[in-house]
Scaffold this motif. Structure first.
Motif, PDB file in Angstrom:
ATOM      1  N   THR A  42       0.844  -1.194   0.000  1.00 35.49           N
ATOM      2  CA  THR A  42       0.000   0.000   0.000  1.00 35.49           C
ATOM      3  C   THR A  42       0.880   1.246   0.000  1.00 35.49           C
ATOM      4  OG1 THR A  42      -0.139   0.460   2.372  1.00 35.49           O
ATOM      5  CG2 THR A  42      -1.530  -1.318   1.512  1.00 35.49           C
ATOM      6  N   GLN A  43       0.272   2.388  -0.114  1.00 30.49           N
ATOM      7  CA  GLN A  43       0.975   3.663  -0.017  1.00 30.49           C
ATOM      8  C   GLN A  43       0.719   4.323   1.332  1.00 30.49           C
ATOM      9  OE1 GLN A  43       3.098   4.698  -2.476  1.00 30.49           O
ATOM     10  NE2 GLN A  43       2.611   2.692  -3.359  1.00 30.49           N
ATOM     11  N   GLN A  44       0.205   3.554   2.294  1.00 28.90           N
ATOM     12  CA  GLN A  44      -0.162   4.090   3.595  1.00 28.90           C
ATOM     13  C   GLN A  44       0.742   3.549   4.696  1.00 28.90           C
ATOM     14  OE1 GLN A  44      -4.310   2.521   3.162  1.00 28.90           O
ATOM     15  NE2 GLN A  44      -4.905   4.578   3.775  1.00 28.90           N
ATOM     16  N   THR A  45       0.789   4.266   5.810  1.00 29.35           N
ATOM     17  CA  THR A  45       1.397   3.732   7.016  1.00 29.35           C
ATOM     18  C   THR A  45       0.420   2.724   7.618  1.00 29.35           C
ATOM     19  OG1 THR A  45       2.607   5.779   7.459  1.00 29.35           O
ATOM     20  CG2 THR A  45       2.280   4.288   9.323  1.00 29.35           C
ATOM     21  N   LEU A  46       0.925   1.528   7.941  1.00 31.62           N
ATOM     22  CA  LEU A  46       0.059   0.466   8.437  1.00 31.62           C
ATOM     23  C   LEU A  46       0.468   0.031   9.845  1.00 31.62           C
ATOM     24  CD1 LEU A  46      -0.300  -2.009   5.416  1.00 31.62           C
ATOM     25  CD2 LEU A  46      -1.866  -0.183   6.099  1.00 31.62           C
ATOM     26  N   ARG A  47      -0.512  -0.383  10.614  1.00 28.95           N
ATOM     27  CA  ARG A  47      -0.281  -1.114  11.868  1.00 28.95           C
ATOM     28  C   ARG A  47      -0.498  -2.582  11.541  1.00 28.95           C
ATOM     29  NH1 ARG A  47      -4.073  -2.542  15.995  1.00 28.95           N
ATOM     30  NH2 ARG A  47      -5.579  -1.138  15.019  1.00 28.95           N
ATOM     31  N   VAL A  48       0.545  -3.372  11.691  1.00 25.42           N
ATOM     32  CA  VAL A  48       0.500  -4.788  11.342  1.00 25.42           C
ATOM     33  C   VAL A  48       0.440  -5.610  12.625  1.00 25.42           C
ATOM     34  CG1 VAL A  48       1.656  -6.686  10.146  1.00 25.42           C
ATOM     35  CG2 VAL A  48       1.813  -4.344   9.237  1.00 25.42           C
ATOM     36  N   ARG A  49      -0.522  -6.495  12.709  1.00 19.51           N
ATOM     37  CA  ARG A  49      -0.665  -7.392  13.858  1.00 19.51           C
ATOM     38  C   ARG A  49      -0.292  -8.803  13.421  1.00 19.51           C
ATOM     39  NH1 ARG A  49      -6.252  -7.128  16.788  1.00 19.51           N
ATOM     40  NH2 ARG A  49      -5.264  -5.204  17.535  1.00 19.51           N
ATOM     41  N   LEU A  50       0.640  -9.408  14.139  1.00 20.89           N
ATOM     42  CA  LEU A  50       1.052 -10.781  13.853  1.00 20.89           C
ATOM     43  C   LEU A  50       0.254 -11.725  14.741  1.00 20.89           C
ATOM     44  CD1 LEU A  50       3.778  -8.826  13.567  1.00 20.89           C
ATOM     45  CD2 LEU A  50       4.754 -11.024  12.892  1.00 20.89           C
ATOM     46  N   ALA A  57       5.388   1.221  11.438  1.00 23.11           N
ATOM     47  CA  ALA A  57       6.635   1.896  11.090  1.00 23.11           C
ATOM     48  C   ALA A  57       6.413   2.868   9.934  1.00 23.11           C
ATOM     49  CB  ALA A  57       7.718   0.886  10.724  1.00 23.11           C
ATOM     50  N   HIS A  58       7.305   3.850   9.859  1.00 24.08           N
ATOM     51  CA  HIS A  58       7.245   4.816   8.764  1.00 24.08           C
ATOM     52  C   HIS A  58       8.667   5.212   8.394  1.00 24.08           C
ATOM     53  CE1 HIS A  58       5.734   8.073   6.249  1.00 24.08           C
ATOM     54  NE2 HIS A  58       6.688   8.836   6.769  1.00 24.08           N
ATOM     55  N   ALA A  59       8.986   5.167   7.110  1.00 25.94           N
ATOM     56  CA  ALA A  59      10.287   5.610   6.616  1.00 25.94           C
ATOM     57  C   ALA A  59      10.173   7.064   6.169  1.00 25.94           C
ATOM     58  CB  ALA A  59      10.756   4.735   5.464  1.00 25.94           C
ATOM     59  N   ASP A  60      10.846   7.961   6.869  1.00 29.92           N
ATOM     60  CA  ASP A  60      10.864   9.371   6.469  1.00 29.92           C
ATOM     61  C   ASP A  60      11.690   9.548   5.202  1.00 29.92           C
ATOM     62  OD1 ASP A  60       9.620  10.959   8.940  1.00 29.92           O
ATOM     63  OD2 ASP A  60      10.794   9.278   9.694  1.00 29.92           O
ATOM     64  N   ARG A  61      12.754   8.806   5.092  1.00 28.40           N
ATOM     65  CA  ARG A  61      13.488   8.678   3.827  1.00 28.40           C
ATOM     66  C   ARG A  61      14.241   7.366   3.859  1.00 28.40           C
ATOM     67  NH1 ARG A  61      18.840   8.791   3.162  1.00 28.40           N
ATOM     68  NH2 ARG A  61      20.206   9.803   4.698  1.00 28.40           N
ATOM     69  N   LEU A  62      14.387   6.731   2.700  1.00 26.02           N
ATOM     70  CA  LEU A  62      15.141   5.492   2.604  1.00 26.02           C
ATOM     71  C   LEU A  62      16.632   5.800   2.672  1.00 26.02           C
ATOM     72  CD1 LEU A  62      13.193   3.663  -0.256  1.00 26.02           C
ATOM     73  CD2 LEU A  62      12.942   3.349   2.217  1.00 26.02           C
ATOM     74  N   VAL A  63      17.353   5.094   3.525  1.00 24.34           N
ATOM     75  CA  VAL A  63      18.789   5.305   3.622  1.00 24.34           C
ATOM     76  C   VAL A  63      19.477   4.637   2.438  1.00 24.34           C
ATOM     77  CG1 VAL A  63      18.688   5.467   6.124  1.00 24.34           C
ATOM     78  CG2 VAL A  63      19.136   3.248   5.065  1.00 24.34           C
ATOM     79  N   HIS A  64      20.716   5.003   2.213  1.00 25.97           N
ATOM     80  CA  HIS A  64      21.485   4.462   1.093  1.00 25.97           C
ATOM     81  C   HIS A  64      22.316   3.260   1.535  1.00 25.97           C
ATOM     82  CE1 HIS A  64      20.572   8.498  -0.461  1.00 25.97           C
ATOM     83  NE2 HIS A  64      20.787   7.987  -1.659  1.00 25.97           N
ATOM     84  N   VAL A  65      22.580   2.403   0.583  1.00 22.85           N
ATOM     85  CA  VAL A  65      23.533   1.318   0.802  1.00 22.85           C
ATOM     86  C   VAL A  65      24.883   1.923   1.191  1.00 22.85           C
ATOM     87  CG1 VAL A  65      24.826  -0.501  -0.367  1.00 22.85           C
ATOM     88  CG2 VAL A  65      22.363  -0.286  -0.733  1.00 22.85           C
ATOM     89  N   ASP A  66      25.543   1.338   2.160  1.00 23.27           N
ATOM     90  CA  ASP A  66      26.852   1.767   2.663  1.00 23.27           C
ATOM     91  C   ASP A  66      26.807   3.081   3.428  1.00 23.27           C
ATOM     92  OD1 ASP A  66      28.219  -0.483   1.703  1.00 23.27           O
ATOM     93  OD2 ASP A  66      28.567   0.434  -0.258  1.00 23.27           O
ATOM     94  N   GLU A  67      25.606   3.564   3.741  1.00 21.34           N
ATOM     95  CA  GLU A  67      25.475   4.770   4.566  1.00 21.34           C
ATOM     96  C   GLU A  67      25.625   4.389   6.042  1.00 21.34           C
ATOM     97  OE1 GLU A  67      22.500   8.635   5.001  1.00 21.34           O
ATOM     98  OE2 GLU A  67      21.895   6.916   3.807  1.00 21.34           O
ATOM     99  N   ARG A  68      26.392   5.173   6.773  1.00 26.09           N
ATOM    100  CA  ARG A  68      26.632   4.878   8.187  1.00 26.09           C
ATOM    101  C   ARG A  68      25.455   5.390   9.017  1.00 26.09           C
ATOM    102  NH1 ARG A  68      32.346   6.459  10.370  1.00 26.09           N
ATOM    103  NH2 ARG A  68      31.485   8.558  10.026  1.00 26.09           N
TER     104      ARG A  68
END
Length: 240
Positions: free
Chosen positions: A30-38, A180-191
């Motif tokens: 989806t394009q939404q922030t979700l609450r996922v229950r396991l 969870a929500h990603a404000d921005r995706l981090v880069h590969v090899d980013e510290r």
């Protein structure tokens, strides 16, 4: 109807998916922030069906068995300031999982996973603060194709540090709900630095927050989770 399959590489307990990774895959539909229950351990190498329900929620099914549910949600979370990179490295040396770990091959936090295979996020107590922290440098296998980490790996990275923030060493605690929500995706090899902190507990239920920061201290992702301690877990977990 959408489907998803979780490869064995991404397990938490040996026979089921890491909960954060599973939740991230569901959220990615989806394009939404979700609450996922396991509701049950998500099986590995099995095609799962994801069906939209009349109320707008999603149901994840293994045949007729309900594995998880998800609803649109928001995250209400005050995120602490991150420790320095040096403090996070020092905290990771105090990672409780080095002494005792119920699932030492967990994709996210298992000390038995090799570099480039598991995420190896070893969140330990930060001196003088009520949080855990660990450094994390995403490896190239997490690349979505443009140099950035795939969103489900951001969700995975936000999962296990919350467990160790609870401080229940010697007890098995399982993920019950994850938002969870990603404000921005981090880069590969980013510290990066990942932190976790305890919010509140009621009996066998524990609420935690987690967050990911880049090397400049910018908030890149955040999550709120409910962890549940099974009634018989106090002394039954295997050692390393």
């Amino acid at each position: 109807m959408a489907t998803l399959t979780i490869a064995n590489r991404f397990h938490g307990p040996p026979q089921s998916a890491n909960g954060g990774y599973f939740s991230g895959l569901v959220a990615g539909l989806t394009q939404q922030t979700l609450r996922v229950r396991l509701l049950r351990p998500p099986p590995l190498d099995t095609e799962l069906q994801v069906k939209e329900q009349p109320d707008g929620s999603l149901a994840v099914l293994d045949g007729e068995t309900l594995i998880g549910q998800a609803w649109p949600a928001t995250i209400d979370l005050d995120v602490p300031a991150p420790p320095s990179r040096e403090e996070a490295i020092e905290a990771s040396r105090r990672y409780a999982g080095f002494e005792w770990h119920p699932f030492p091959t967990c994709f996210v936090c298992g000390p038995h996973r090799e570099r480039g295979d598991g995420l190896r996020i070893f969140a330990g107590r930060v001196a003088g603060r009520s949080l855990v922290a660990a450094p994390w440098t995403p490896d190239p296998s997490l690349d979505r194709g443009d140099g950035k980490v795939r969103p489900e790996f951001m969700w995975a990275a936000l999962d296990c540090p919350g467990n160790f923030a609870i401080g229940q060493t010697g007890r098995i605690i399982v993920l019950g709900e994850f938002t969870a929500h990603a404000d921005r995706l981090v880069h590969v090899d980013e510290r990066c630095t990942v932190i976790g902190w305890h919010l509140q507990s009621s009996g066998r239920k524990h609420e935690v927050g987690t967050a990911i920061f880049d090397e400049d201290g910018e908030l890149c992702g955040r999550a709120r989770a409910l962890w549940i301690e099974p009634a018989a877990s106090a002394t039954t977990a295997p050692k390393r």
